[in-house]
Design a protein around this motif. Sequence first.
Motif, PDB file in Angstrom:
ATOM      1  N   VAL A 267       0.825  -1.196  -0.149  1.00  0.00           N
ATOM      2  CA  VAL A 267       0.011   0.153   0.069  1.00  0.00           C
ATOM      3  C   VAL A 267       1.098   1.243  -0.105  1.00  0.00           C
ATOM      4  O   VAL A 267       1.796   1.357   0.669  1.00  0.00           O
ATOM      5  N   HIS A 268       0.529   2.143  -0.935  1.00  0.00           N
ATOM      6  CA  HIS A 268       1.258   3.636  -0.803  1.00  0.00           C
ATOM      7  C   HIS A 268       0.259   4.679  -1.075  1.00  0.00           C
ATOM      8  O   HIS A 268      -0.626   4.376  -1.600  1.00  0.00           O
ATOM      9  N   ARG A 269       0.822   5.818  -0.799  1.00  0.00           N
ATOM     10  CA  ARG A 269      -0.101   6.805  -0.908  1.00  0.00           C
ATOM     11  C   ARG A 269       0.171   7.724  -2.086  1.00  0.00           C
ATOM     12  O   ARG A 269      -0.699   8.828  -2.036  1.00  0.00           O
ATOM     13  N   GLU A 270       0.975   7.656  -2.707  1.00  0.00           N
ATOM     14  CA  GLU A 270       1.600   8.646  -3.944  1.00  0.00           C
ATOM     15  C   GLU A 270       0.752   8.291  -5.154  1.00  0.00           C
ATOM     16  O   GLU A 270       1.004   9.294  -6.267  1.00  0.00           O
ATOM     17  N   GLY A 271       0.189   6.982  -5.402  1.00  0.00           N
ATOM     18  CA  GLY A 271      -0.356   7.010  -6.833  1.00  0.00           C
ATOM     19  C   GLY A 271       0.298   7.241  -8.004  1.00  0.00           C
ATOM     20  O   GLY A 271       1.494   6.672  -7.874  1.00  0.00           O
ATOM     21  N   ARG A 272      -0.122   7.602  -9.061  1.00  0.00           N
ATOM     22  CA  ARG A 272       0.541   7.596 -10.208  1.00  0.00           C
ATOM     23  C   ARG A 272       1.777   8.467 -10.141  1.00  0.00           C
ATOM     24  O   ARG A 272       2.667   8.479 -11.125  1.00  0.00           O
ATOM     25  N   ASN A 273       1.684   9.499  -9.442  1.00  0.00           N
ATOM     26  CA  ASN A 273       2.743  10.723  -9.236  1.00  0.00           C
ATOM     27  C   ASN A 273       3.698  10.225  -8.125  1.00  0.00           C
ATOM     28  O   ASN A 273       4.353  11.052  -7.704  1.00  0.00           O
ATOM     29  N   ALA A 274       3.946   8.956  -7.942  1.00  0.00           N
ATOM     30  CA  ALA A 274       4.830   8.620  -6.918  1.00  0.00           C
ATOM     31  C   ALA A 274       6.241   9.053  -7.343  1.00  0.00           C
ATOM     32  O   ALA A 274       6.713   8.695  -8.579  1.00  0.00           O
ATOM     33  N   SER A 275       7.145   9.160  -6.454  1.00  0.00           N
ATOM     34  CA  SER A 275       8.501   9.535  -6.643  1.00  0.00           C
ATOM     35  C   SER A 275       9.387   8.386  -7.178  1.00  0.00           C
ATOM     36  O   SER A 275       9.043   7.198  -7.133  1.00  0.00           O
ATOM     37  N   SER A 276      10.372   8.569  -7.945  1.00  0.00           N
ATOM     38  CA  SER A 276      11.274   7.542  -8.575  1.00  0.00           C
ATOM     39  C   SER A 276      11.704   6.599  -7.359  1.00  0.00           C
ATOM     40  O   SER A 276      11.727   5.296  -7.627  1.00  0.00           O
ATOM     41  N   LYS A 277      12.170   6.944  -6.088  1.00  0.00           N
ATOM     42  CA  LYS A 277      12.463   6.248  -5.009  1.00  0.00           C
ATOM     43  C   LYS A 277      11.482   5.085  -4.603  1.00  0.00           C
ATOM     44  O   LYS A 277      11.495   4.048  -4.366  1.00  0.00           O
ATOM     45  N   ILE A 278      10.155   5.873  -4.650  1.00  0.00           N
ATOM     46  CA  ILE A 278       9.112   5.046  -4.069  1.00  0.00           C
ATOM     47  C   ILE A 278       8.683   4.091  -5.171  1.00  0.00           C
ATOM     48  O   ILE A 278       8.380   2.748  -4.961  1.00  0.00           O
ATOM     49  N   ARG A 279       8.265   4.443  -6.497  1.00  0.00           N
ATOM     50  CA  ARG A 279       8.213   3.549  -7.513  1.00  0.00           C
ATOM     51  C   ARG A 279       9.089   2.333  -7.797  1.00  0.00           C
ATOM     52  O   ARG A 279       8.824   1.327  -7.900  1.00  0.00           O
ATOM     53  N   THR A 280      10.662   2.718  -7.547  1.00  0.00           N
ATOM     54  CA  THR A 280      11.457   1.855  -7.502  1.00  0.00           C
ATOM     55  C   THR A 280      11.444   0.747  -6.612  1.00  0.00           C
ATOM     56  O   THR A 280      11.659  -0.512  -6.942  1.00  0.00           O
ATOM     57  N   PHE A 281      11.079   1.026  -5.271  1.00  0.00           N
ATOM     58  CA  PHE A 281      11.036   0.324  -4.216  1.00  0.00           C
ATOM     59  C   PHE A 281       9.812  -0.548  -4.113  1.00  0.00           C
ATOM     60  O   PHE A 281       9.945  -1.694  -4.047  1.00  0.00           O
ATOM     61  N   ILE A 282       8.803  -0.044  -4.498  1.00  0.00           N
ATOM     62  CA  ILE A 282       7.373  -0.786  -4.721  1.00  0.00           C
ATOM     63  C   ILE A 282       7.546  -1.868  -5.883  1.00  0.00           C
ATOM     64  O   ILE A 282       7.133  -3.022  -5.575  1.00  0.00           O
ATOM     65  N   ASP A 283       8.016  -1.580  -7.035  1.00  0.00           N
ATOM     66  CA  ASP A 283       8.419  -2.652  -8.050  1.00  0.00           C
ATOM     67  C   ASP A 283       9.236  -3.747  -7.494  1.00  0.00           C
ATOM     68  O   ASP A 283       8.992  -4.997  -7.970  1.00  0.00           O
ATOM     69  N   MET A 284      10.269  -3.360  -6.599  1.00  0.00           N
ATOM     70  CA  MET A 284      11.206  -4.497  -6.103  1.00  0.00           C
ATOM     71  C   MET A 284      10.340  -5.327  -5.272  1.00  0.00           C
ATOM     72  O   MET A 284      10.767  -6.368  -4.996  1.00  0.00           O
ATOM     73  N   THR A 285       9.788  -4.658  -4.216  1.00  0.00           N
ATOM     74  CA  THR A 285       8.931  -5.497  -3.239  1.00  0.00           C
ATOM     75  C   THR A 285       7.913  -6.139  -4.071  1.00  0.00           C
ATOM     76  O   THR A 285       7.731  -7.522  -3.406  1.00  0.00           O
ATOM     77  N   VAL A 286       6.980  -5.845  -4.643  1.00  0.00           N
ATOM     78  CA  VAL A 286       6.149  -6.530  -5.465  1.00  0.00           C
ATOM     79  C   VAL A 286       6.547  -7.849  -5.917  1.00  0.00           C
ATOM     80  O   VAL A 286       6.097  -9.090  -5.863  1.00  0.00           O
ATOM     81  N   ALA A 287       7.910  -7.701  -6.856  1.00  0.00           N
ATOM     82  CA  ALA A 287       8.302  -8.622  -7.282  1.00  0.00           C
ATOM     83  C   ALA A 287       8.934  -9.852  -6.490  1.00  0.00           C
ATOM     84  O   ALA A 287       8.721 -10.891  -6.711  1.00  0.00           O
ATOM     85  N   ALA A 288       9.793  -9.456  -5.455  1.00  0.00           N
ATOM     86  CA  ALA A 288      10.099 -10.401  -4.221  1.00  0.00           C
ATOM     87  C   ALA A 288       8.929 -10.955  -3.620  1.00  0.00           C
ATOM     88  O   ALA A 288       9.258 -12.101  -3.621  1.00  0.00           O
ATOM     89  N   LEU A 289       7.855 -10.286  -3.125  1.00  0.00           N
ATOM     90  CA  LEU A 289       6.812 -11.019  -2.556  1.00  0.00           C
ATOM     91  C   LEU A 289       5.951 -12.195  -3.597  1.00  0.00           C
ATOM     92  O   LEU A 289       5.717 -13.068  -2.903  1.00  0.00           O
ATOM     93  N   ARG A 290       5.834 -11.602  -4.660  1.00  0.00           N
ATOM     94  CA  ARG A 290       5.029 -12.641  -5.690  1.00  0.00           C
ATOM     95  C   ARG A 290       5.795 -13.792  -6.004  1.00  0.00           C
ATOM     96  O   ARG A 290       5.409 -14.905  -6.550  1.00  0.00           O
ATOM     97  N   LYS A 291       7.238 -13.788  -5.816  1.00  0.00           N
ATOM     98  CA  LYS A 291       7.931 -14.880  -6.266  1.00  0.00           C
ATOM     99  C   LYS A 291       8.099 -16.064  -5.179  1.00  0.00           C
ATOM    100  O   LYS A 291       8.401 -17.007  -5.385  1.00  0.00           O
ATOM    101  N   ASP A 292       7.736 -15.330  -3.937  1.00  0.00           N
ATOM    102  CA  ASP A 292       7.937 -16.379  -2.568  1.00  0.00           C
ATOM    103  C   ASP A 292       6.900 -17.103  -2.544  1.00  0.00           C
ATOM    104  O   ASP A 292       5.438 -16.878  -2.429  1.00  0.00           O
ATOM    105  N   ALA A 293       7.250 -18.374  -2.745  1.00  0.00           N
ATOM    106  CA  ALA A 293       6.251 -19.710  -2.755  1.00  0.00           C
ATOM    107  C   ALA A 293       5.259 -19.736  -1.553  1.00  0.00           C
ATOM    108  O   ALA A 293       4.184 -20.314  -1.495  1.00  0.00           O
ATOM    109  N   SER A 294       5.932 -19.303  -0.512  1.00  0.00           N
ATOM    110  CA  SER A 294       5.101 -19.643   0.914  1.00  0.00           C
ATOM    111  C   SER A 294       4.073 -18.522   1.040  1.00  0.00           C
ATOM    112  O   SER A 294       3.314 -18.550   1.852  1.00  0.00           O
ATOM    113  N   LEU A 295       4.041 -17.454   0.156  1.00  0.00           N
ATOM    114  CA  LEU A 295       3.229 -16.526  -0.033  1.00  0.00           C
ATOM    115  C   LEU A 295       1.913 -16.685  -0.917  1.00  0.00           C
ATOM    116  O   LEU A 295       1.196 -15.713  -1.061  1.00  0.00           O
ATOM    117  N   GLN A 296       1.895 -17.604  -1.669  1.00  0.00           N
ATOM    118  CA  GLN A 296       1.105 -17.749  -2.839  1.00  0.00           C
ATOM    119  C   GLN A 296      -0.005 -18.856  -2.581  1.00  0.00           C
ATOM    120  O   GLN A 296       0.374 -19.754  -1.544  1.00  0.00           O
TER     121      GLN A 296
END
Length: 296
Positions: A267-296
């Motif tokens: 969850v985040h609060r910046e929407g489509r105008n999220a800063s580069s640092k937030i977008r990059t971190f969210i992308d990395m977090t989403v990819a890592a959590l979706r790849k973890d079999a114990s969370l699927q």
Amino acid sequence: MDRIQAMTAFLAVVDADGFSAAARKLGVSPSVVTRAVTELEERLGTRLLTRTTRFVRLTDTGRVYAENCRRILADLEEADSTAAGAHAAPRGEFTITATVNFGAMHVAPVVREYLSLYPQVSVHCWFIDRNVNLVDEGVDVAVRIGELPDSSLQAIRVGRVRQVLCASPAYLARQGVPRRPEDLSQHTIVTATGLTPTPELRFANDLKVRVQPRMTTTTNESAAAMAIAGFCITRLPLYQIAPAVRRGELQLVLEQFERPALPIHVVHREGRNASSKIRTFIDMTVAALRKDASLQ
């Protein structure tokens, strides 16, 4: 003081919960911060903060204004970064939150990888077992377990958390494998009070089984340790015991009776105008959590 500086001072008061703490954070005197907020209120013709000798709180108008200030300042930071040619190299700082156990096991490793890739960024991690209000408390990103209330926040579903019953193979060989939830009355049970605050274990289709725990504990880790040692059956989040299951130290039981899994969202609060640092971190977090079999 110009309007941008005044907004920065106002948000510092909101985030620090007071004028003196905000002044220390900004490296100025408390009178400078007080004057900045007063000028803002006079310009707007409304009160943004309720002040007493004991606390400072946002008014309803102040809460909306604070959210808008954060968006405006984030846009300015992004504009500066883009103009400086740093759009592809995030910099600055931000704050994330998650529960204690999930944060330590699944969010901290992502933060470590992120920081190793982007040395100009600093991250504040709030790993606490309560729902942090992102807007009021100045938090940028949250990893939430459970159904989300309706809000203006942006949410990306990344997985689910199963609450599972488990025991060691040695315990099950000695005491037998339960075939129905009702069989648990014949077994040694340890409960973690965060997951099982009452003596009832709940299952799918509103089935409830009353148990008499031999031990209750405030931590999932101690309940897992008791199960691995062959003492009991316990209920824990699958993600927390997945390594022990893979090693054969724990075995799941009564899986067909589990209650529906809880969703996990970033969850985040910046929407489509999220800063580069937030977008990059969210992308990395989403990819890592979706790849973890114990969370699927």
